[in-house]
Design a protein around this motif. Sequence first.
Motif, short mmCIF file in Angstrom:
data_model
loop_
_atom_site.label_atom_id
_atom_site.label_comp_id
_atom_site.label_asym_id
_atom_site.label_seq_id
_atom_site.Cartn_x
_atom_site.Cartn_y
_atom_site.Cartn_z
N PHE A 72 13.05 28.37 55.18
CA PHE A 72 13.80 29.57 55.75
C PHE A 72 13.77 29.54 56.95
N ARG A 73 12.81 29.49 57.62
CA ARG A 73 12.76 29.54 59.23
C ARG A 73 13.20 28.34 59.96
N ARG A 88 25.20 37.68 54.34
CA ARG A 88 24.73 36.86 55.31
C ARG A 88 23.54 37.50 56.12
N PRO A 89 22.58 36.91 55.68
CA PRO A 89 21.19 37.54 55.86
C PRO A 89 20.81 36.90 57.14
N MET A 90 19.81 37.55 57.97
CA MET A 90 19.14 37.08 59.09
C MET A 90 17.96 36.09 58.79
N ALA A 91 17.36 36.53 57.61
CA ALA A 91 16.21 35.78 57.18
C ALA A 91 15.98 36.11 55.73
N ILE A 92 15.32 35.04 55.10
CA ILE A 92 14.76 35.31 53.74
C ILE A 92 13.38 34.61 53.37
N ASP A 93 12.62 35.24 52.61
CA ASP A 93 11.21 34.31 52.34
C ASP A 93 11.61 33.67 50.66
N SER A 94 12.23 34.50 49.95
CA SER A 94 12.35 34.05 48.53
C SER A 94 13.54 34.61 47.93
N ILE A 95 13.86 34.09 46.81
CA ILE A 95 14.89 34.50 46.02
C ILE A 95 14.36 34.60 44.51
N GLU A 96 14.60 35.72 43.92
CA GLU A 96 13.97 35.99 42.47
C GLU A 96 15.15 36.03 41.52
N PHE A 97 14.98 35.46 40.33
CA PHE A 97 15.85 35.79 39.21
C PHE A 97 15.26 36.31 38.21
N ASP A 98 15.73 37.49 37.68
CA ASP A 98 15.33 38.40 36.66
C ASP A 98 16.13 37.85 35.26
N LYS A 99 17.14 37.23 35.35
CA LYS A 99 17.89 36.63 34.13
C LYS A 99 18.89 35.27 34.81
N ALA A 100 19.44 34.85 33.69
CA ALA A 100 20.36 33.62 34.13
C ALA A 100 21.17 33.95 35.18
N GLY A 101 21.44 33.00 36.16
CA GLY A 101 22.36 33.19 37.35
C GLY A 101 22.30 32.05 38.23
N VAL A 102 23.28 32.21 39.11
CA VAL A 102 23.50 31.00 40.21
C VAL A 102 23.28 31.69 41.41
N ALA A 103 22.66 31.08 42.58
CA ALA A 103 22.88 31.52 43.82
C ALA A 103 23.14 30.45 44.75
N GLU A 104 24.35 30.69 45.42
CA GLU A 104 24.30 29.35 46.61
C GLU A 104 24.09 29.79 47.92
N LEU A 105 23.34 28.99 48.61
CA LEU A 105 22.73 29.43 49.93
C LEU A 105 23.47 28.19 50.90
N SER A 106 24.43 28.36 51.92
CA SER A 106 24.91 27.60 52.68
C SER A 106 24.15 27.62 54.17
N PHE A 107 23.81 26.52 54.69
CA PHE A 107 22.94 26.54 55.98
C PHE A 107 23.03 25.25 56.70
N ILE A 110 17.96 22.91 61.15
CA ILE A 110 17.78 22.83 62.49
C ILE A 110 16.43 22.20 62.59
N LYS A 111 15.21 22.84 62.42
CA LYS A 111 14.05 22.09 63.04
C LYS A 111 13.48 21.09 62.01
N PRO A 112 13.17 19.96 62.64
CA PRO A 112 12.71 19.02 61.85
C PRO A 112 11.30 19.11 61.45
N GLY A 113 11.03 18.63 60.41
CA GLY A 113 9.45 18.82 59.62
C GLY A 113 9.60 18.94 58.09
N ARG A 114 8.53 18.95 57.61
CA ARG A 114 8.60 18.98 55.89
C ARG A 114 8.01 19.96 55.37
N HIS A 115 9.17 20.74 54.53
CA HIS A 115 8.81 22.16 54.28
C HIS A 115 8.99 22.27 52.60
#
Length: 134
Positions: A72-73, A88-107, A110-115
Amino acid sequence: MLGGPVMAAPLCDEMGFAGLLASCNRGEDIMLTLSSGKPLGEDTVLQSGAYYTLVIEADGSAELAVEGPSFFRAIWMNEIVINKIEIRPMAIDSIEFDKAGVAELSFVAIKPGRHTLRIPGSTGETQQITLSIR
């Protein structure tokens, strides 16, 4: 021999007014499934400078989250869409689901590497994926 600076390489040359968000610069969607005991998804290679959508679908079988602070960084987050609400967030560390659902993150990658994106507290290899930005 020393090379020059490494620059992001978008997927298309003529992006027009939309810039990096242009439809010609979009990579394939990345799909994750949050389900008790099921694999999270598949390792994926991303192109720095390209625009992607990460779709996280939870089936509600357990209260589960996805975390990946280094990933995310390494991206510029355009928006997160949950129930047709755009965030439209500045930053996140995690997303938690308490029940069924869908989240779509568009991005934009930028920074090369393995994440790693993973289910917190899990130890199985199928409970995480690696996203490599090149």
